[in-house]
Design a protein around this motif. Structure first.
Motif, PDB file in Angstrom:
ATOM      1  N   LEU A 392     -36.146  -3.400  -5.307  1.00  0.00           N
ATOM      2  CA  LEU A 392     -35.415  -4.578  -4.845  1.00  0.00           C
ATOM      3  C   LEU A 392     -36.376  -5.698  -4.477  1.00  0.00           C
ATOM      4  CD1 LEU A 392     -32.554  -3.293  -2.537  1.00  0.00           C
ATOM      5  CD2 LEU A 392     -32.399  -4.367  -4.756  1.00  0.00           C
ATOM      6  N   ALA A 393     -37.407  -5.327  -3.731  1.00  0.00           N
ATOM      7  CA  ALA A 393     -38.352  -6.345  -3.272  1.00  0.00           C
ATOM      8  C   ALA A 393     -39.034  -6.990  -4.465  1.00  0.00           C
ATOM      9  CB  ALA A 393     -39.378  -5.720  -2.339  1.00  0.00           C
ATOM     10  N   CYS A 394     -39.461  -6.168  -5.413  1.00  0.00           N
ATOM     11  CA  CYS A 394     -40.147  -6.719  -6.590  1.00  0.00           C
ATOM     12  C   CYS A 394     -39.204  -7.623  -7.368  1.00  0.00           C
ATOM     13  CB  CYS A 394     -40.637  -5.581  -7.483  1.00  0.00           C
ATOM     14  SG  CYS A 394     -41.944  -4.621  -6.718  1.00  0.00           S
ATOM     15  N   ILE A 781     -31.679  -3.438   4.978  1.00  0.00           N
ATOM     16  CA  ILE A 781     -32.748  -4.198   4.339  1.00  0.00           C
ATOM     17  C   ILE A 781     -32.298  -4.629   2.946  1.00  0.00           C
ATOM     18  CG2 ILE A 781     -35.129  -4.126   3.517  1.00  0.00           C
ATOM     19  CD1 ILE A 781     -35.785  -2.197   5.694  1.00  0.00           C
ATOM     20  N   ALA A 782     -31.625  -3.693   2.256  1.00  0.00           N
ATOM     21  CA  ALA A 782     -31.174  -4.001   0.902  1.00  0.00           C
ATOM     22  C   ALA A 782     -30.197  -5.168   0.915  1.00  0.00           C
ATOM     23  CB  ALA A 782     -30.530  -2.770   0.278  1.00  0.00           C
ATOM     24  N   VAL A 783     -29.313  -5.199   1.929  1.00  0.00           N
ATOM     25  CA  VAL A 783     -28.358  -6.307   2.012  1.00  0.00           C
ATOM     26  C   VAL A 783     -29.115  -7.628   2.158  1.00  0.00           C
ATOM     27  CG1 VAL A 783     -26.602  -7.357   3.474  1.00  0.00           C
ATOM     28  CG2 VAL A 783     -26.461  -4.948   2.913  1.00  0.00           C
ATOM     29  N   VAL A 784     -30.124  -7.621   3.037  1.00  0.00           N
ATOM     30  CA  VAL A 784     -30.900  -8.851   3.247  1.00  0.00           C
ATOM     31  C   VAL A 784     -31.585  -9.269   1.946  1.00  0.00           C
ATOM     32  CG1 VAL A 784     -32.853  -9.849   4.462  1.00  0.00           C
ATOM     33  CG2 VAL A 784     -31.280  -8.343   5.672  1.00  0.00           C
ATOM     34  N   LEU A 785     -32.194  -8.295   1.285  1.00  0.00           N
ATOM     35  CA  LEU A 785     -32.897  -8.615   0.042  1.00  0.00           C
ATOM     36  C   LEU A 785     -31.927  -9.098  -1.029  1.00  0.00           C
ATOM     37  CD1 LEU A 785     -35.545  -5.761  -0.287  1.00  0.00           C
ATOM     38  CD2 LEU A 785     -35.745  -8.001   0.746  1.00  0.00           C
TER      39      LEU A 785
END
Lengths: 897, 122
Positions: A392-394, A781-785
């Motif tokens: 997700l971050a990438c 965290i996934a929601v934020v990303l």
């Protein structure tokens, strides 16, 4: 080989390519193997590898100035070569510095973009690293021995246990008794050395309050076999253990540090265990740890007893049939496990039959499997989740960079028009990506450290949790992934730029594929977010369900007091009983205590036993296993267990004729006397017939999600494992008085446990809570990303279409229309993501099924809530930037253009 | 014919050649070769002990061209193939450098032989 032409063309320095590119390709063509598929594949791999190396070396050649000049004037050439090598390197560094400097400036100039990218990278990389470190540290701690693969654990096997339902799981993990160990040690020839070790518990006194501690027992060879040197002093001598054991002790590093204040003169001093002095002869290294596999060892036991004493000290520990020891040996070089097994088996079996006794040898892999086995699936789930987070971050960094480059189209064009070479522009973009990656990784390091600490705080009480640290390798890997994704996506838009050379007019700020790529990345992010949210939601719902389970008794205002009246202090059982009785009375006298009773196995306390019984007149049932609990007077009242039929115990049952009557649980009654009233029936237990006087409500013994088990309660009046106290207030408030009451009767009695029963219940759900907390953290965290990704897509589309929107609004378009129009693409991406996410979640949650309690993995409320939440977040994340543009004055927009 | 001083300087500045440079020059002394020809020749002369990576070969050729030891010849089809290939040849400067390299190494070999002999006597 056209693909090859392209790679070579793209990677080689221009001059080298111009001179030799074609020849190089032709040479490879000449060398191309004409037969053998394998040979061709190998050749292809070789070509790619070599080409990459050549590209790097050729570029280095150029930097070093080797390929400059080319004239025949020797003096000038050699001088020039020297010069250019210095100058070439210097200019390269100088222009790199310029790029870095400029990169920082552009990042600073765009604080929102920079902040979102850094936070994204930090959360993704840091979060993934933290979770990975904790999971890795919990399950794969490094072994502190020399060459652990040579170490073999040796246990006995009892083949006749295989058919026994309760013992089957233990049949090949029976500990050695000392005579078996001695026979093995004397006869074996395949091991360099062998050792035996076990564990017991003893009361430690003289260092604060008396306390029951775990004690390791070891043969003198243990440290030698493991290849461990004490950090102070020595190990046990051969004449100190076994039949002539003497009272010496080796202490753990932690014990030395925490209990003895790191006393440098500790050697030769004594500690008191079970009232006897043991002379300290050594201190173990900090990392020392040895895991037991036999004797029903708990995989979660860290194997770090604070004190080790020689085998042979504890009474009976050397007798036949006292199976107390794990054997461990270090194999000689070249000996296989099978060879060792055959020999060990014949030695241990002795003259017994092969159906009665065998040996079982466990390698390093078996030991590891023993520890990890039960946790494999949750472990994989967690690691999978952390990988998702990293992806997700990438992905987010990629979308952000793509969006950014579209926004900076004008700047790039201007710079190209002013004479910047395409390569220089590309390098600038790359430098910025790398800078972003570095800053993001720095944020990630901070987050990983903090996150690892926070996670070890919420983790269930797991062995070696204190040793869990941020895993450097994982951090490097995760950071590399982040930086690389920045590089790749920083590079992607520049491919077009480069190919076009200086033809500025044809530079296109945005390729269609870039836009598609961005949308797909966002869809994927949302899909993964939905998967994590559904998994977290299901676990959370299941946890809530677990907490609302009725344990069968009232657990509020109920405390367990466990006092050790050790046998070495009370040789006379009557004296022990009377002290116990006094303690009980003293506790009952504490203001705020309503009732006190005792039992051999309080629910959720981890104690209690199983035994076989026979039911009178029901011979067809054979000898079923039931839970047995001894209880003191008033037990059912204290627990508030309802009587279903018959009568409860009266004082006479406890005092006059103990172990003559029995009360059975509802489940036991239904199972063994279906449709009948068992009152008056008889149960044979431990060679005695007991009469059923009543039936009592069921309780859960071990876990909230365990089934009710058939249970029988036997009245006694002697000391029991624990006292159970019903209080008028929260039991914690009475703990000081309860402690006081115990020590007023017997100051030497260690209190093993003083805890509210409700916390015992909560503790049994530690693993569930940990899983849920972790998955929910991931999901958040996934929601934020995901939101950041959607924001990026919309912001990009807004930036691209500012001019168009200005014109539309000037021509009278309503701002609501414009907003709707702008939202279109992000909403499409969201819907696609949610659809894929639901499919993925449905599949993934099947894996979760074993961990779900009374929640189906296809739980409509959870799925609907997740969809609603995701739609809401997506809408918000795209509405904010869209709304901003729709609110501006069209005249301003047009004037700016 | 006397050698111009600048050529002498070039030769001296280039010595000793690195082994790959020397091998390529040595192969080309026998006549023009295309890339694959050079690879095959080097492999044959060193009994396969030296493996030539194509990328490295062209780096060497590039370097030798820069120094003026090797030059580009005509593009023509070699005997083994109908496809035309770029051929490379050695320049006169290249010849001199290769010869100087050989001479230097013969001296080194002779000197070390004497040294070995001396030490044996001692």
């Amino acid at each position: 080989m056209t693909w090859f032409h392209r790679i070579v063309g793209w990677l080689l320095p221009r001059r080298f390519r111009y001179r030799h590119g074609r020849d190089l390709v032709e040479l490879y063509e000449d060398m191309y193997p004409t037969s053998g598929r394998l040979g061709r594949v190998r050749f292809g791999v070789r070509v790619v590898g070599e080409t990459l190396i050549t590209c790097i070396l050729a570029r280095l050649d150029r930097v070093r100035g080797w390929s400059r000049g080319g004239n025949h004037n020797a003096t000038e050439r050699s001088g020039a070569a020297k010069h250019s090598s210095v100058l070439g390197g210097g200019t390269a560094i100088l222009s790199l510095w310029q790029d870095v400097h400029f990169g920082f400036r552009t990042l600073r100039k765009r604080p929102l973009f920079t902040a979102v990218a850094v936070v994204t990278l930090g959360l993704g990389i840091g979060g993934a690293t933290a979770i990975f470190s904790v999971v890795e540290g919990m399950f794969f701690p490094p072994l502190p021995y020399e060459r652990p693969r040579e170490l073999v654990t040796v246990l006995e096997s009892f083949p006749q246990w295989r058919t026994n339902t309760l013992l089957a799981s233990e049949w090949d993990r029976v500990c050695l008794d000392f005579p078996d160990y001695e026979r093995w040690r004397a006869g074996q020839s395949f091991f360099q050395d062998v050792a035996a070790f076990g564990s017991t518990s003893m009361t430690l006194s003289g260092l604060g309050e008396p306390e029951l501690i775990q004690i390791g027992t070891a043969s003198s060879s243990l440290l030698h076999v493991l290849g461990v040197r004490p950090s102070l002093g020595r190990g046990f001598m051969p004449d100190e253990s076994g039949r002539n054991a003497v009272r010496v002790a080796i202490i753990s590093h932690t014990f030395w540090q925490e209990r003895l204040g790191e006393d440098p003169d500790v050697l030769g001093k004594a500690i008191t265990l079970d009232g006897q002095a043991f002379q300290i002869v050594g201190v173990l290294p900090r990392s020392f740890r040895i895991r037991r596999l036999g004797c029903g060892a708990d995989p979660a036991d860290p194997g770090t007893p604070p004190v080790w004493i020689p085998v042979g000290i504890v009474a009976n520990s050397l007798r036949t049939d006292y199976h107390l020891y794990d054997g461990i040996g270090r194999l000689k070089a070249g000996v296989t496990l099978d060879q060792a097994l055959t020999q060990t088996e014949s030695l241990i079996r002795g003259d017994r039959d092969s159906s009665q006794r065998g040996a079982s040898l466990m390698s390093e892999d078996d030991r590891r499997e023993f520890a990890i086995g039960p946790y494999r699936t949750p472990l994989l789930l967690l690691m999978g989740a952390s990988l998702i987070l990293l992806v997700l971050a990438c992905g987010n960094v990629a979308t952000l960079l793509l969006a950014e480059i579209a926004v900076r189209h004008r700047e790039m064009m201007t710079r190209a028009a002013l004479g910047a070479k395409p390569f220089r522009l590309v390098r600038q973009l790359l430098t910025e990506s790398v800078l972003l990656g570095i800053v993001g990784s720095a944020a990630a390091i901070l987050l990983a450290v903090a996150g690892t600490r926070a996670l070890t705080d919420v983790a269930p009480p797991f062995p070696w949790l204190q040793q869990v640290r941020v895993n450097g390798m994982v951090l490097i890997f995760a950071s590399a992934a982040g930086v690389l994704s920045g590089l790749v996506f920083g590079l992607a838009p520049s491919i077009g730029l480069r190919r076009l050379g200086t033809a500025i007019s044809t530079i296109r700020a945005e390729h269609k594929w870039q836009r598609r790529l961005q949308s797909s990345v966002v869809s994927m992010e949302i899909a993964l977010t939905v998967m994590l949210l559904v998994s977290g939601g299901l676990l959370a719902r299941s946890l809530v369900g677990l907490f609302s389970v009725d344990p069968g008794f009232r657990h509020e205002n109920l405390a367990e007091v466990r006092v050790l009246l050790s046998q070495y202090r009370f040789v006379d059982p009557d004296a022990r009983s009377s002290v116990f009785q006094e303690i009980r009375d003293a506790i009952a006298a504490v203001p705020g205590v309503l009732r006190v009773s005792g039992t051999s196995g309080l629910p959720f306390s981890g104690s209690g036993w199983l035994s076989t019984v026979r039911i009178e007149g029901k011979e067809t049932l054979g000898e079923p296993w039931v839970h047995g609990r001894e209880v003191l007077p008033g037990f059912f009242d204290v627990m508030e267990l309802p009587m279903v039929s018959g009568r409860t115990f009266v004082d006479a049952d406890h005092w006059v004729e103990p172990r003559a009557n029995v009360i059975v649980s509802e489940t036991m009654a239904q199972r063994f006397w279906p449709g009948e009233d068992p009152v008056g029936a008889r149960v044979r237990y431990s060679g005695q017939w007991l009469t059923v006087t009543g039936v009592v409500g069921d309780v859960r013994h071990e876990r909230l999600d365990s089934e009710f088990q058939p249970t029988m309660y036997i009245p006694v009046s002697t000391a029991t494992a624990s006292l159970v106290v019903r209080t008028a207030v929260e039991p914690q408030h009475l703990f000081p008085q309860l402690r006081q009451a115990v020590s007023s009767v017997d100051p030497g009695a260690p209190i093993l446990r003083l805890t509210p029963v409700s916390s015992l219940m909560t503790e049994t759900t530690a693993h569930e809570r940990f899983r849920t907390v972790i998955l929910l953290t991931f999901a958040s965290i996934a929601v934020v990303l995901g939101a950041a990704g959607v924001f990026g897509v919309t912001a990009r589309s807004v930036a691209r279409r500012t001019k168009e929107i200005g014109i539309r609004m000037a021509l009278g378009a309503k701002s609501a229309e414009v907003t709707r129009n702008l939202l279109g693409r992000s909403i499409r991406a969201c819907i696609l993501g949610i659809a894929f996410g639901l499919v993925g979640a449905f599949t993934a949650s099947k894996l979760l099924s074993p961990f779900l309690f009374e929640v189906s993995h296809w739980d409509p409320p959870t799925y609907s809530a997740v969809v609603l939440l995701t739609v809401g977040v997506c809408w918000l994340a795209s509405y904010v930037p869209a709304r901003r543009i729709a609110g501006v004055n069209p005249v301003d927009v047009l004037r700016a253009e | 014919m006397s050698t111009p001083p600048d050529v002498q300087t070039v030769i001296e500045a280039s010595l000793p050649l690195n082994s790959m440079d020397f091998l390529v020059l040595a192969v080309l002394t026998d006549g023009e070769r295309h890339g694959y020809g050079i690879v095959k020749d080097i492999t044959a002369r060193t009994d396969g002990r030296v493996k030539v990576r194509p990328g490295n070969l062209y780096r060497v050729i590039d370097r030798l061209m820069d120094r003026g030891f090797v030059e580009v010849k005509a593009r023509r089809a070699p005997e083994s193939s109908s496809e035309p290939r770029q051929h490379y040849g050695i320049t006169s400067l290249g010849h001199k450098v290769a010869a100087a390299h050989v001479a230097l190494f013969s001296d080194v070999v002779a000197a070390s032989g004497k040294l070995r002999h001396a030490s044996r006597l001692a």
